[in-house]
Write an enzyme that holds these catalytic residues in place. Sequence first.
Site, PDB file in Angstrom:
ATOM      1  N   HIS A  23     -37.579   2.054 -54.153  1.00  0.00           N
ATOM      2  CA  HIS A  23     -36.333   1.673 -53.458  1.00  0.00           C
ATOM      3  C   HIS A  23     -35.542   2.927 -53.046  1.00  0.00           C
ATOM      4  CE1 HIS A  23     -37.138  -2.343 -55.155  1.00  0.00           C
ATOM      5  NE2 HIS A  23     -37.379  -1.683 -56.271  1.00  0.00           N
ATOM      6  N   GLN A 105     -67.759 -12.905 -17.125  1.00  0.00           N
ATOM      7  CA  GLN A 105     -67.962 -11.805 -16.185  1.00  0.00           C
ATOM      8  C   GLN A 105     -67.757 -10.456 -16.884  1.00  0.00           C
ATOM      9  OE1 GLN A 105     -65.322 -10.646 -12.600  1.00  0.00           O
ATOM     10  NE2 GLN A 105     -66.943 -11.932 -11.698  1.00  0.00           N
ATOM     11  N   SER A 153     -32.340  23.683 -35.034  1.00  0.00           N
ATOM     12  CA  SER A 153     -31.337  22.820 -34.397  1.00  0.00           C
ATOM     13  C   SER A 153     -30.589  23.650 -33.373  1.00  0.00           C
ATOM     14  CB  SER A 153     -30.356  22.258 -35.440  1.00  0.00           C
ATOM     15  OG  SER A 153     -29.225  21.680 -34.813  1.00  0.00           O
ATOM     16  N   ARG A 167     -41.945  13.980 -34.378  1.00  0.00           N
ATOM     17  CA  ARG A 167     -42.764  13.737 -33.194  1.00  0.00           C
ATOM     18  C   ARG A 167     -43.890  12.752 -33.516  1.00  0.00           C
ATOM     19  NH1 ARG A 167     -45.089  18.910 -31.896  1.00  0.00           N
ATOM     20  NH2 ARG A 167     -42.914  19.473 -31.544  1.00  0.00           N
ATOM     21  N   ARG A 193     -63.224 -15.241 -16.329  1.00  0.00           N
ATOM     22  CA  ARG A 193     -62.558 -13.947 -16.178  1.00  0.00           C
ATOM     23  C   ARG A 193     -61.472 -14.033 -15.114  1.00  0.00           C
ATOM     24  NH1 ARG A 193     -63.722  -8.455 -13.783  1.00  0.00           N
ATOM     25  NH2 ARG A 193     -61.959  -7.238 -14.544  1.00  0.00           N
ATOM     26  N   SER A 198     -57.391  -5.768 -15.586  1.00  0.00           N
ATOM     27  CA  SER A 198     -57.907  -4.465 -15.185  1.00  0.00           C
ATOM     28  C   SER A 198     -56.848  -3.360 -15.187  1.00  0.00           C
ATOM     29  CB  SER A 198     -58.544  -4.564 -13.798  1.00  0.00           C
ATOM     30  OG  SER A 198     -59.082  -3.320 -13.417  1.00  0.00           O
TER      31      SER A 198
END
Length: 348
Positions: A23, A105, A153, A167, A193, A198
């Site tokens: 926690h 397809q 910074s 990041r 299809r 696509s």
Amino acid sequence: LAVNRLANFAEKYADLPTLGFTHYQPAQLTTVGKRACLWLQDLVMDMRNLQRAREDLRFRGVKGTTGTQASFLQLFQGDHEKVEELDRKVTEMAGFKKSYLVTGQTYSRKVDIDSLCVLASLAATVHKICTDIRLLANLKEIEEPFEKEQIGSSAMPYKRNPMRAERCCSLARHLMALVSDPLQTAAVQWLERTLDDSANRRISLPESFLTADIILSTLQNITEGLVVYPKVIERHIRHELPFMATENIIMAMVKAGGNRQDCHEKIRVLSQQAAAVVKQEGGDNDLLARVQADPYFAPIIGQLDSILDPKTFIGRAPQQVTRFLSEEVRPVLEPYKSKMDVKIELEL
């Protein structure tokens, strides 16, 4: 490489005690290496999932416009064996061991779901690892590598923000979100299809793999240069350990002939007094000094140092690290050993 570097890190710090957190509140001690093994366990699971997903991939094969192979059957004048032989040969030439027996397809778009779910799961792992590193950086216990000329910074020059970990978290969230694309695409394919898959796939599939690649590259950079500050960790332990050791103090007093109930009451009162100093006055935890000053605890004064040794509070964490690395991590890395050696030589 990230797994290998993290495994080396876990081995190095297998027996360095540190506060555990549940926690995000101080809890029973663990070790820096054991915590790293929690990260490793998730990464190893991801490696296995990636391998499974890769092995499960099949080729669509030569199935025709709606998957019936009608045009190929006509081409071979009704010879079903030749159609199947063509399917097998094209599948092998494409580098696959098996093809799907039935398709429309296209192959089922659930294949894309399987692939991207594995990458999204990897993203969740990296996000958790980097979030932990960010939390520990706030405590000044662990930091990601920081370059000599790096600006932590732009506004506050003293800061060392965990930018790489941030990041990774940012990109990991994006990767986790991308899995919704193949889910929706598979859901809205009509009959044999439709072409609304696509354009979406041309973005979501390559973007997922590229994002996973940069996340892992950044994680590798982080794990190569993780910095640990044992003295800060030790100070945090000293701050909390007296409270955690109260049960051990009680047991030592009982062994010395004391009454458990009386000892419990003494510890309760002293603990509350020490807690008030910490919370209300902003002072240090002085529970140990209070115990030493109370004549009631005279029979165990000489034992307090051993009772409060952090290494007596980490259980089997070092042994767990050793066994886990030996049985779960190193075998998974073995197939990649030659590539890792080449990479390290190139870096050197």
